[in-house]
Scaffold this active site. Structure first.
Site, short mmCIF file in Angstrom:
data_model
loop_
_atom_site.label_atom_id
_atom_site.label_comp_id
_atom_site.label_asym_id
_atom_site.label_seq_id
_atom_site.Cartn_x
_atom_site.Cartn_y
_atom_site.Cartn_z
N SER A 58 41.67 24.73 -5.16
CA SER A 58 41.15 25.40 -3.97
C SER A 58 39.74 25.86 -4.31
O SER A 58 38.92 25.10 -4.83
CB SER A 58 42.07 26.55 -3.55
OG SER A 58 41.57 27.21 -2.40
N TYR A 63 35.41 24.29 5.83
CA TYR A 63 35.85 24.29 4.43
C TYR A 63 36.80 25.46 4.20
O TYR A 63 37.86 25.31 3.59
CB TYR A 63 34.65 24.37 3.50
CG TYR A 63 35.01 24.34 2.03
CD1 TYR A 63 35.43 23.15 1.43
CD2 TYR A 63 34.93 25.48 1.25
CE1 TYR A 63 35.76 23.11 0.08
CE2 TYR A 63 35.26 25.46 -0.10
CZ TYR A 63 35.67 24.27 -0.67
OH TYR A 63 36.01 24.24 -2.01
N LYS A 94 40.74 25.49 3.04
CA LYS A 94 41.18 26.17 1.82
C LYS A 94 42.11 27.34 2.12
O LYS A 94 43.10 27.54 1.40
CB LYS A 94 39.96 26.65 1.01
CG LYS A 94 39.12 25.51 0.44
CD LYS A 94 39.97 24.54 -0.37
CE LYS A 94 39.14 23.42 -0.99
NZ LYS A 94 39.98 22.43 -1.70
#
Length: 287
Positions: free
Chosen positions: A144, A158, A162
């Site tokens: 991650s 993004y 994550k």
């Protein structure tokens, strides 16, 4: 499990790692092969791993894979287990960064990063679970970022990927613990890899966001402003070492800046929640 201590000797392990053509995936593959482990590594193209293929023909197996192709992911996992019999560690590493304000991103860009960084990881892990459950052991490492805990402007999709994969792994870790399967979320800070200085993708920027926090990332991506402090070799070493830790650490934060920033954000989040105790209780049914 391969890799346990037997007669004072650590037995070699077999790893399946996605995205080994660059960054953490490539560095991890190199370190594992050097110490005698076996690696099945997936790539989109093999130009960066040909040397490893020649140097380790018996312990490195390159496989082509697009992690957004869910059927291909499932087929690969089945073929690997059928061929090798067992896998000790799965590393879900394939992914990339996408920068730009939410408004600047195209629908295709949104779909691509979510299918790669989130959905691809989910399908890989789900494909592995039946095999790990049946063999009664296994370790899953999900790469991650501290961006799975801390959010910055200009990086919304993004973060969406994550934060999403971290919630998924934290839930599945509880489901798999009774089967002796451990799961670890690795949260690196900035590192000197191709992720930041090569593979990062940038949206078609709008002048309306000039001077906006959404474009602060431009400074971060510019090498002239200084390189990230994270050492990929050291970070990968800590990832590999975590596999020997029992029980598996749920999270592994790498980088002092990342840790400090995360602690500050979590402390602020806790303080905000504490301030809402009376408000939260006001919505309860009082008998």
């Amino acid at each position: 499990m391969c890799g346990i201590l037997i007669g004072g000797i650590i037995m070699s392990k077999t790893w399946l790692i996605t995205g080994v053509s660059s960054g953490f995936g490539l560095e991890m593959t190199k370190q594992l092969l050097e110490k005698g482990d076996t690696v099945v590594g997936t790539v989109r193209n093999d130009r960066n791993v040909k040397e490893l293929m020649n140097k380790y023909p018996d312990t490195f197996f390159r496989k082509f894979l697009d992690v957004t192709d869910t059927k291909a992911v499932q087929a690969l996992v089945q073929k690997v287990f059928d061929k090798l019999g067992q896998i000790d560690v799965i590393v879900s590493n394939a992914g990339y960064g996408l920068f730009g304000a939410a408004e600047e991103l195209t629908d295709d860009e949104v779909d691509k990063i979510l299918n790669t960084d989130l959905v691809g990881s989910i399908y890989l892990i789900r494909a592995v679970l039946p095999y790990f459950r049946k063999q009664g052991f296994g370790r899953i490492i999900q790469i991650s970022s501290y961006g799975g805990q801390v959010a910055f402007a200009g990086n919304s999709m993004y973060h969406a990927a994550k934060w999403g994969i971290e919630g998924f792994v934290e839930s599945v870790a509880q489901e798999m613990a009774p089967f002796n399967v451990g799961m670890t979320i690795v949260e690196p800070g900035g590192a000197r890899t191709e992720f930041r200085y090569g593979s990062a993708q940038v949206a078609n920027l709008m002048t309306e966001y000039n001077g906006n926090p959404a474009h602060a990332f431009l400074s971060m991506l510019d090498k002239n402003n200084g390189l990230a402090v994270g050492d990929p070799k050291k970070m990968v070493r800590r990832m590999i070492e975590s596999v020997e830790v029992t029980p598996a650490p749920l999270r592994l934060m790498l980088g002092s800046q990342a840790l400090n920033d995360t602690i500050k954000v979590l402390e602020k989040r806790i303080a905000d929640f504490e301030a809402q105790r009376e408000l939260a209780a006001s919505t309860d049914i009082v008998e």
